[in-house]
Scaffold this motif. Structure first.
Motif, PDB file in Angstrom:
ATOM      1  N   PHE A   1       0.838  -1.203   0.000  1.00 44.01           N
ATOM      2  CA  PHE A   1       0.000   0.000   0.000  1.00 44.01           C
ATOM      3  C   PHE A   1       0.873   1.254   0.000  1.00 44.01           C
ATOM      4  N   SER A   2       0.413   2.250  -0.738  1.00 40.83           N
ATOM      5  CA  SER A   2       1.148   3.524  -0.722  1.00 40.83           C
ATOM      6  C   SER A   2       0.797   4.283   0.557  1.00 40.83           C
ATOM      7  N   ASP A   3       1.611   5.284   0.861  1.00 38.44           N
ATOM      8  CA  ASP A   3       1.360   6.093   2.067  1.00 38.44           C
ATOM      9  C   ASP A   3      -0.017   6.751   1.998  1.00 38.44           C
ATOM     10  N   ARG A   4      -0.370   7.210   0.784  1.00 40.76           N
ATOM     11  CA  ARG A   4      -1.660   7.884   0.618  1.00 40.76           C
ATOM     12  C   ARG A   4      -2.805   6.903   0.889  1.00 40.76           C
ATOM     13  N   GLU A   5      -2.658   5.695   0.386  1.00 46.47           N
ATOM     14  CA  GLU A   5      -3.693   4.680   0.601  1.00 46.47           C
ATOM     15  C   GLU A   5      -3.844   4.386   2.094  1.00 46.47           C
ATOM     16  N   LEU A   6      -2.718   4.302   2.774  1.00 46.06           N
ATOM     17  CA  LEU A   6      -2.768   4.023   4.218  1.00 46.06           C
ATOM     18  C   LEU A   6      -3.372   5.197   4.996  1.00 46.06           C
ATOM     19  N   GLU A   7      -3.079   6.394   4.513  1.00 46.29           N
ATOM     20  CA  GLU A   7      -3.687   7.586   5.148  1.00 46.29           C
ATOM     21  C   GLU A   7      -5.203   7.524   5.024  1.00 46.29           C
ATOM     22  N   ILE A   8      -5.654   7.152   3.818  1.00 43.94           N
ATOM     23  CA  ILE A   8      -7.098   7.053   3.568  1.00 43.94           C
ATOM     24  C   ILE A   8      -7.695   5.946   4.433  1.00 43.94           C
ATOM     25  N   LEU A   9      -6.984   4.835   4.519  1.00 44.57           N
ATOM     26  CA  LEU A   9      -7.446   3.705   5.327  1.00 44.57           C
ATOM     27  C   LEU A   9      -7.586   4.115   6.804  1.00 44.57           C
ATOM     28  N   LYS A  10      -6.646   4.920   7.242  1.00 48.55           N
ATOM     29  CA  LYS A  10      -6.667   5.403   8.632  1.00 48.55           C
ATOM     30  C   LYS A  10      -7.894   6.276   8.890  1.00 48.55           C
ATOM     31  N   GLU A  11      -8.187   7.145   7.933  1.00 47.34           N
ATOM     32  CA  GLU A  11      -9.367   7.996   8.079  1.00 47.34           C
ATOM     33  C   GLU A  11     -10.657   7.177   7.985  1.00 47.34           C
ATOM     34  N   MET A  12     -10.619   6.141   7.144  1.00 44.89           N
ATOM     35  CA  MET A  12     -11.792   5.255   7.022  1.00 44.89           C
ATOM     36  C   MET A  12     -12.067   4.575   8.359  1.00 44.89           C
ATOM     37  N   LEU A  13     -11.010   4.247   9.051  1.00 45.72           N
ATOM     38  CA  LEU A  13     -11.137   3.591  10.357  1.00 45.72           C
ATOM     39  C   LEU A  13     -11.854   4.505  11.357  1.00 45.72           C
ATOM     40  N   GLY A  14     -11.708   5.800  11.135  1.00 46.92           N
ATOM     41  CA  GLY A  14     -12.403   6.771  11.976  1.00 46.92           C
ATOM     42  C   GLY A  14     -13.870   6.932  11.602  1.00 46.92           C
ATOM     43  N   GLY A  15     -14.302   6.205  10.580  1.00 40.82           N
ATOM     44  CA  GLY A  15     -15.713   6.235  10.182  1.00 40.82           C
ATOM     45  C   GLY A  15     -16.070   7.388   9.260  1.00 40.82           C
TER      46      GLY A  15
END
Lengths: 332, 206
Positions: B144-158
């Motif tokens: 995963f790219s850093d951007r993808e992981l950033e998005i994933l992190k925000e997704m985790l926040g709902g």
């Protein structure tokens, strides 16, 4: 073509050239309107062309009757008047053709627009099909979510079992280390303490006792008291607090302890757990000129209110920070 | 000279293991051992501390990196080693930004914690090259790219796609494209499954 130049050569030749030009123009307009799909223009010109053609034949028949020539061999062999009429008719036909072209000039765009409309209909149809496919996929996904939800229950159960196992494992590990230390030190009281802990854990395994999930709270408070060199008195058994209460208890205890050292030079700090809350007492100097609510106390007050507690401070004989659970009627 | 060590770790077993390691080393003395990172600063203020072994996710949701930042601001000379088992992608970067001296993964074979402690006290900065590799569906977290992981992190926040786009200052279409890429990589059918798995593995922590 020789017949074309038969009578009154110049006039008849001019008329014949004009008729030919009109004939060619009309044909071109018909071909053009056919190629460009100008339906109305095509029909109009085709009709005018047919009329023109039949008028030509009619005029020739009349002329031949008058002159007495063979009709078939003198199709374009005009007398003066019929040739003039036919030329005029041809010119009118050309005007009609041009007029019909001008009138129908937007038909090409109309056809294109119709084509665009049909294209958008096609796209709409495609999207509708895509939507149907998406709906089917969504239905499958929902089905999977439902299954996932059903499995979740089983997973939660598994997780709980795993947590219990981990807790037992941790407890056993701690007991083993305590036992090892006690045996190495040879201290009888330490050994007795280890035996008591073994007994307690055995009870725990038999579900005859409850695990002390919040032992970390008191450990941290004791660690802070130790680093502040303040004597900590807490004669109570740590209860199993819920998360909010545990946070409130630890934060308020630590803040009160820090304040008692910083501002009151206290050397003893007491924590009491009552039926409806906690009381933190220190033996330091009483505050002069009232209590100042700094960041720490304000934060505790906010936390207390959020957790359904009320914070009060007493400064009669010693400094007391009281956190009392609000009664239902107080809340109402 | 013996260095005073503060252990901040909420899990009992690793904490006791750290204590045993520290007690077994003549160079180090166990100053205190706590479970809540929020108390670390107060202990540093009242006691001489030379080294802190700091977990990131500690008791009652307190964050070790936040505590480390406060401590570094007030006591820049105190050495801090972040010890964690979570492979969260942003923590190494964040730790470097804060000025944390070393970073150590509990579950990864390599340097022992005692070695890391000694080298850190000698002035070295020991950081892992990357997070531990974990399998997420048909992919690994390193794919995963850093951007993808950033998005994933925000997704985790709902957050919704539009909200994520606003937070990360990108377009909602880009967010959607990244999510589709992640779903394609992992083979998961839904974003919920993706987020649940990533959160469970600790690839992203909110």
């Amino acid at each position: 073509m020789i017949a074309l130049f038969d009578c009154s050569l110049m006039f008849r030749s001019a008329m014949s050239v004009m008729v030919l030009c009109c004939f060619v123009t009309t044909c071109s307009v018909i071909v053009f309107s056919f190629l460009k799909r100008k339906k109305q223009c095509f029909i109009l010109n085709a009709i005018s062309f047919v009329i023109e053609f039949f008028v030509l034949i009619l005029l020739n028949i009349i002329a031949e009757y008058k002159i007495g020539n063979n009709i078939s061999s003198t199709l374009l062999n005009f007398s003066h008047k019929p040739a003039l009429y036919f030329a005029l008719l041809s010119v009118i036909a050309v005007f009609v053709s041009i007029y019909s072209l001008i009138k129908n000039k937007n038909s090409y765009y109309r056809i294109h627009r119709q084509k665009e409309d049909s294209d958008s209909d096609y796209l709409l149809c495609q999207r509708a099909e895509q939507l149907q496919r998406d709906n089917i996929r969504l239905a499958e996904m929902n089905k999977q979510i439902k299954l996932y939800g059903e499995e979740m229950q089983a997973q939660i159960k598994q997780k709980e079992i795993l947590h219990a196992k981990t807790r037992i494992h941790n407890g056993m590990n701690r007991l083993l280390m305590i036992s090892l230390r006690a045996i190495e030190s040879g201290d009888k009281s330490e050994i007795e303490k280890a035996v008591a802990l073994w007994h307690r854990d055995a009870l725990l395994l038999c579900k005859e006792a409850e695990s002390d999930e919040n032992s970390d709270i008191m450990n941290d408070i004791k660690a802070l008291a130790d680093s502040l060199h303040i004597k900590l008195i807490c004669d109570f058994v740590t209860e199993s607090f819920d998360d909010n209460t545990a946070i409130l208890f630890q934060k308020s205890a630590c803040e009160a302890m820090l304040n008692s050292v910083k501002h009151a030079n206290a050397d003893t700090f007491e924590i009491a757990v009552t039926d409806d809350g906690f009381v933190f007492t220190n033996n330091g100097a009483l505050p002069n000129g009232g209590i100042r609510y700094g960041g720490g106390l304000t934060e505790i007050k906010r936390l207390a209110e959020n957790s359904g507690y009320e914070m009060t401070i007493e400064c009669n004989e010693c400094f007391k920070l009281i956190l009392k659970k609000k009664r239902c009627e107080d809340v109402i | 000279m013996s260095y005073n060590v503060l252990v901040v770790e909420d899990q009992e077993m690793p904490r006791q293991l750290f204590e045993i390691f520290i007690k077994g080393e003549s160079d180090f003395t166990l100053a205190s051992s706590i479970a809540n990172a929020d108390l670390a600063l107060a202990i540093c203020q009242s006691k001489r501390i030379d080294l802190i072994l700091m977990d990131v996710c500690t008791a009652f949701g307190s964050n070790g990196l936040v505590a480390a930042e406060k401590i570094k601001k007030e006591f820049p000379k105190i050495k801090i080693i972040i010890v964690t088992s979570m492979p969260e992608f942003s923590w190494i970067k964040k730790a470097k930004e804060i000025g944390v001296d070393s970073f150590w993964y509990k579950d990864v074979a390599g340097h022992s914690i005692v070695e890391v402690m000694k080298r850190t006290m000698a002035g070295e900065h020991i950081y892992p090259d990357n997070t531990p590799e974990l399998t997420l569906g048909q992919a690994t977290n390193h794919e995963f790219s850093d951007r993808e992981l950033e998005i994933l992190k925000e997704m985790l926040g709902g957050l919704s796609n539009a909200e994520i786009a606003e937070v990360l200052n990108i377009s909602p279409g880009t967010v959607k494209r990244h999510i589709e890429n992640m779903l394609q990589k992992t083979g998961f059918h839904t974003r919920t499954q993706l987020v649940c798995e990533a959160g469970r593995l600790g690839i992203v922590v909110k």
